[in-house]
Design a protein around this motif. Structure first.
Motif, PDB file in Angstrom:
ATOM      1  N   ALA A 729      -6.424  -2.254  13.788  1.00 10.47           N
ATOM      2  CA  ALA A 729      -5.862  -1.767  12.527  1.00 10.47           C
ATOM      3  C   ALA A 729      -6.842  -0.796  11.893  1.00 10.47           C
ATOM      4  O   ALA A 729      -8.061  -0.970  11.995  1.00 10.47           O
ATOM      5  CB  ALA A 729      -5.569  -2.932  11.591  1.00 10.47           C
ATOM      6  N   LYS A 730      -6.301   0.227  11.219  1.00 11.14           N
ATOM      7  CA  LYS A 730      -7.137   1.198  10.528  1.00 11.14           C
ATOM      8  C   LYS A 730      -6.304   1.886   9.452  1.00 11.14           C
ATOM      9  O   LYS A 730      -5.069   1.742   9.411  1.00 11.14           O
ATOM     10  CB  LYS A 730      -7.697   2.225  11.512  1.00 11.14           C
ATOM     11  CG  LYS A 730      -6.631   2.985  12.289  1.00 11.14           C
ATOM     12  CD  LYS A 730      -7.254   3.893  13.335  1.00 11.14           C
ATOM     13  CE  LYS A 730      -6.161   4.603  14.152  1.00 11.14           C
ATOM     14  NZ  LYS A 730      -6.740   5.483  15.194  1.00 11.14           N
ATOM     15  N   ASN A 731      -6.948   2.617   8.603  1.00 13.69           N
ATOM     16  CA  ASN A 731      -6.278   3.385   7.556  1.00 13.69           C
ATOM     17  C   ASN A 731      -6.087   4.820   8.016  1.00 13.69           C
ATOM     18  O   ASN A 731      -6.977   5.419   8.635  1.00 13.69           O
ATOM     19  CB  ASN A 731      -7.080   3.351   6.255  1.00 13.69           C
ATOM     20  CG  ASN A 731      -7.026   1.985   5.588  1.00 13.69           C
ATOM     21  OD1 ASN A 731      -5.966   1.377   5.479  1.00 13.69           O
ATOM     22  ND2 ASN A 731      -8.181   1.485   5.147  1.00 13.69           N
ATOM     23  N   HIS A 732      -4.898   5.379   7.703  1.00 12.37           N
ATOM     24  CA  HIS A 732      -4.610   6.769   8.062  1.00 12.37           C
ATOM     25  C   HIS A 732      -5.303   7.696   7.076  1.00 12.37           C
ATOM     26  O   HIS A 732      -5.462   7.369   5.888  1.00 12.37           O
ATOM     27  CB  HIS A 732      -3.094   6.996   8.070  1.00 12.37           C
ATOM     28  CG  HIS A 732      -2.696   8.248   8.794  1.00 12.37           C
ATOM     29  ND1 HIS A 732      -2.718   9.490   8.198  1.00 12.37           N
ATOM     30  CD2 HIS A 732      -2.279   8.442  10.077  1.00 12.37           C
ATOM     31  CE1 HIS A 732      -2.324  10.397   9.076  1.00 12.37           C
ATOM     32  NE2 HIS A 732      -2.037   9.782  10.236  1.00 12.37           N
ATOM     33  N   ALA A 733      -5.735   8.853   7.563  1.00 12.36           N
ATOM     34  CA  ALA A 733      -6.445   9.800   6.697  1.00 12.36           C
ATOM     35  C   ALA A 733      -5.577  10.272   5.538  1.00 12.36           C
ATOM     36  O   ALA A 733      -6.085  10.593   4.453  1.00 12.36           O
ATOM     37  CB  ALA A 733      -6.924  11.005   7.511  1.00 12.36           C
ATOM     38  N   ASP A 734      -4.232  10.333   5.726  1.00 16.56           N
ATOM     39  CA  ASP A 734      -3.328  10.802   4.674  1.00 16.56           C
ATOM     40  C   ASP A 734      -2.705   9.651   3.898  1.00 16.56           C
ATOM     41  O   ASP A 734      -1.734   9.854   3.152  1.00 16.56           O
ATOM     42  CB  ASP A 734      -2.216  11.655   5.299  1.00 16.56           C
ATOM     43  CG  ASP A 734      -2.779  12.904   5.964  1.00 16.56           C
ATOM     44  OD1 ASP A 734      -3.814  13.402   5.481  1.00 16.56           O
ATOM     45  OD2 ASP A 734      -2.201  13.365   6.968  1.00 16.56           O
ATOM     46  N   GLY A 735      -3.189   8.426   4.075  1.00 17.41           N
ATOM     47  CA  GLY A 735      -2.674   7.278   3.352  1.00 17.41           C
ATOM     48  C   GLY A 735      -1.856   6.373   4.237  1.00 17.41           C
ATOM     49  O   GLY A 735      -1.271   6.794   5.236  1.00 17.41           O
ATOM     50  N   GLY A 736      -1.796   5.109   3.875  1.00 15.64           N
ATOM     51  CA  GLY A 736      -1.057   4.146   4.659  1.00 15.64           C
ATOM     52  C   GLY A 736      -1.906   3.505   5.732  1.00 15.64           C
ATOM     53  O   GLY A 736      -3.060   3.895   5.973  1.00 15.64           O
TER      54      GLY A 736
END
Length: 761
Positions: A729-736
């Motif tokens: 799991a990780k965070n997207h650079a543009d959110g979410g």
């Protein structure tokens, strides 16, 4: 013709002589280099040993001197009269009494000075009170030995005296009164005699502090210099402490350092050692062996610089001797060769033949005498005729003592019969050689094992025997140790195998329990999802049930009126509605049943359709659009279809809950491949993940109460790992948030078509 032959012969001789000269010169050069290396190494090793012994002796003498004085301040602090005049003497009579007392004590113990300071560091009494350099009235509160004593510790310190400008070592101890430190008593000793007692001209003694400042040296010009350049902050600290007065603390000019394997150093030191005729200083470089030891209790380092002149002198002497021996040997060989050639030219052909035969016999005799095996010759009767030196050593006897005796007396009773049968066997088909292991007797150390070979031979028409003997004591011991080691190893292997077998059985039981628990958790998670879907499915089923009831009532009325075509149409509508209800209920049946746990070739399109059939009601209710990549019907992975479908459902459900309250919610699913793995990414447009490191921990959840137990993602990760894949799991650079499933890629089977959800019932 003759002149040409003579010229060629002369040229050949000159060529050979030139080659010999070159070879002799090369050998001489190599011999000199090797001699120099060996001589220098040996002499340097001797110098190291001597220097180390001298260093230990010097350390012992310095330590003994310190030991004589280190406890005197503590002893003096117990004298009640000292505390009675602190912080300042009540009157001049008290001051004089204490001064006289310290003067007597100082004369008795042989110290340089003994004095008493109050808590402010002011000297109130001193043994040198009557001298011009009296310490009385002086304040030494800046000295570390005073600071340490005021902390209740014994103090030690070396420095130049600020009053006397003499080197000294200070011992201090606090003076207590009613449990409180009222002052400090100090004993100062002179270290000048330490360097006066050292008189070895080939060695120089250096005593340094922890900053490598030399304060004791047998070379006066090296005092208050350093063994290394001090950094700016080190120099500033030393100068501000007034430890060495106004001395510049310049470093010694050490131009080269080589570390020996023993840890000592070879250094090259440039210094002013002489003056020329014009009285100008001459710089000279000298090599020294540097060896250091520390005195931890005194914060001192003692170093000896031993001159390498003895090494150089020994090396030159060795080179001279070897060169003389080499030249003498070469000359002697040349003389002997010249004489040998003259003798050879005068010998007759027959004499040369005779000498060649004798040389051959001598070589054979030398080989026999110097072989590592014992050799004994026996006559036809088994009597010993000859023993080589090795055989004499093996049995501890002289050849003259046992010659013409039977060899069997050297063997044990059990081995004699075997040897006699071979010796006495004169049959034509008798073997020529016998090799056995036997027990032999040594005159000094008793019985020992041997390997004995008896071979037949003919000498001048007489049958004789050659005995070859090898001492196999070491081999037997080695075989015995090897057998013991083999037995011990087999025992350890058997024990270890038993332990591993038991551990393996326990692991298999634990793995079985783990798989059972994991399957139960997966089934529980499925049932939880089914519970969430119940309301939506109930709504979906109510509409077709109402329509079926309506069509049935109408069909009954039209049947009574005889309108059969309308009845047939109503029954067709009822059949379609029941098929629709079956499709609604089918995902529940498919999703709720347990997995077989076996991996197989799975089509991602079938997994997608199964997950969407389960989640379509909730997705439609929340107004969430799921964007799937194209071509999933051509992508196959190695997995368990139902368990992978559970992972998809968990990730979709997790994304739906994460985007509650967000405008225009959507889920993007993407597909990438690398070598043998397929990566499936689920991206939502929610708030992202606060703690990606803990998201897969069991029972960790950011949902509100009643929305879940925090097991879905943990179970999903375990499922992917059991399928030889991974879930991150990780965070997207543009959110979410982005969840990535990695699974082993499977080759597309030519005989299998990707099934639809209805085909998997």
């Amino acid at each position: 013709m003759n002149s040409s032959y003579l010229a060629d012969s002369t040229s050949q001789r000159l060529g050979r002589r030139s080659v010999i000269v070159v070879v002799l010169l090369v050998v001489f050069a190599l011999l000199m280099v090797q001699t120099a290396h060996i001589s220098r190494s040996q002499t340097l090793a001797e110098l190291e040993r001597k220097t180390e012994a001298d260093l230990n002796r010097y350390l012992l003498s310095v330590q003994q001197k310190f030991d004589r004085y280190k406890d005197l301040p503590k002893l003096l602090s117990g004298y009640s009269e000292l505390a009675s005049i602190l912080p300042l003497p009540m009157n001049e009579q008290d001051r004089l009494r204490i001064n006289f007392y310290l003067q007597d004590v100082n004369a008795t113990i042989g110290a340089s000075d003994t004095y008493l300071m109050n808590a402010e560091g002011e000297t109130v009494a001193s043994s040198n009170w009557a001298l011009d350099r009296s310490f009385v009235g002086g304040n030494f509160s800046f000295r570390p030995y005073f600071i340490d004593a005021m902390k209740g510790q014994s103090g030690r310190y070396f420095a130049l005296g600020t009053t006397s400008q003499q080197r000294g070592y200070f011992f201090s101890y606090p003076v207590y009164e009613a449990g409180q430190i009222q002052g400090v008593v100090v004993v100062k000793i002179d270290l000048n005699d330490v360097e006066d007692h050292w008189n070895d001209p080939m060695q120089d003694i250096l005593v340094t502090d922890n900053d490598d400042v030399i304060f004791i040296s047998t070379r006066p010009e090296w005092k208050f210099r350093t063994l290394r350049p001090l950094a700016a902050h080190e120099r500033r600290r030393v100068v501000e402490s007034l430890r060495y007065g106004a001395h510049d603390l310049d470093p010694l000019d050490i131009v080269q350092r080589d570390t020996l394997p023993s840890g000592s150093q070879l250094i090259t030191l440039t210094d002013i050692l002489d003056k020329n005729r014009d009285d100008q200083e001459v710089l000279t470089s000298r090599q020294y062996l540097k060896m250091s030891r520390s005195m931890p209790d005194a914060d001192l380092n003692v170093t000896i610089l031993a001159s390498l002149k003895p090494v150089e002198q020994r090396m030159i002497s060795a080179l001279t001797h070897v060169a003389f021996i080499y030249v003498a040997t070469v000359l002697l060989v040349m003389v002997l060769l010249a004489r040998y050639r003259i003798v050879q030219q005068r010998e007759d052909f027959q004499l040369r033949e005779h000498r060649a035969l004798e040389a051959s016999e001598a070589r054979i005799r030398a080989i026999i005498d110097n072989t590592h095996a014992g050799l004994i010759t026996l006559d036809e009767q088994g009597l010993m005729r000859y023993l080589n030196p090795t055989a004499e050593k093996l049995f501890g006897i002289k050849a003259d003592e046992i010659r013409e005796h039977y060899f069997s007396q050297l063997l044990s009773e059990a081995d004699r019969s075997v040897c006699w049968r071979h010796i006495m066997n004169d049959a034509p088909d008798a073997p020529d050689e016998l090799t056995i292991e036997a027990q032999a007797y040594h005159k000094g150390r008793g019985w020992f094992p041997i390997e004995l070979t008896i071979g037949r031979m003919e000498v001048a028409g007489e049958r004789q025997f050659m005995l070859t003997i090898h001492d196999i004591t070491e081999r037997k011991l080695y075989e015995q140790r090897l057998q013991q080691a083999r037995d011990a190893l087999e025992s350890r292997v058997e024990e270890r195998t038993s332990d591993l077998r038991q551990i393996n059985m326990r692991l298999l039981d634990e793995m079985s329990q783990h798989r059972h628990t994991q399957n139960e958790l997966i089934q529980t998670a499925k049932l939880a999802v089914l519970g969430q879907m119940a309301a939506g499915i109930n709504h979906e089923l109510n509409q077709p049930l109402t329509a079926i009831r309506h069509y049935a009532d109408n069909a009954k009325a039209f049947l009574e009126r005889g309108r059969f075509e309308v009845v047939s149409s109503n029954l067709s509508e009822i059949s379609g509605l029941t098929e629709r209800m079956a499709k609604i209920i089918h995902p529940l049946k498919e999703f709720s049943r347990k997995s077989t746990g076996q991996s197989e070739v799975v089509c991602l399109k079938a997994v997608r359709d199964g997950a969407m059939s389960v989640m379509y009601g909730q997705l439609e209710k929340e107004g969430i659009e799921v964007s799937w990549p194209s071509g999933l019907e051509e992508v196959y992975v190695t997995a368990d279809s139902l368990r992978l479908e559970q992972v998809f459902v968990n990730l979709l459900a997790n994304a739906i809950q994460a985007m509650e309250g967000y405008e225009n919610p959507r889920i993007d699913v993407s597909l990438t491949s690398s070598q043998s793995m397929i990566d499936i990414s689920f991206r939502d447009y929610g708030p992202g993940i606060n703690d990606p490191q803990r998201i897969f921990e069991p029972f960790y959840t950011t949902k509100t109460a009643g929305q879940g137990l925090g097991l879905g993602l943990s179970i999903s990760q375990r499922i992917t790992e059991s399928l030889q894949g991974s879930l991150i799991a990780k965070n997207h650079a543009d959110g979410g948030a982005v969840f990535v499933i990695s699974l082993p890629m499977a080759s597309i089977p030519g005989h299998i078509e990707c099934p639809s959800p209805s085909e998997r019932v």
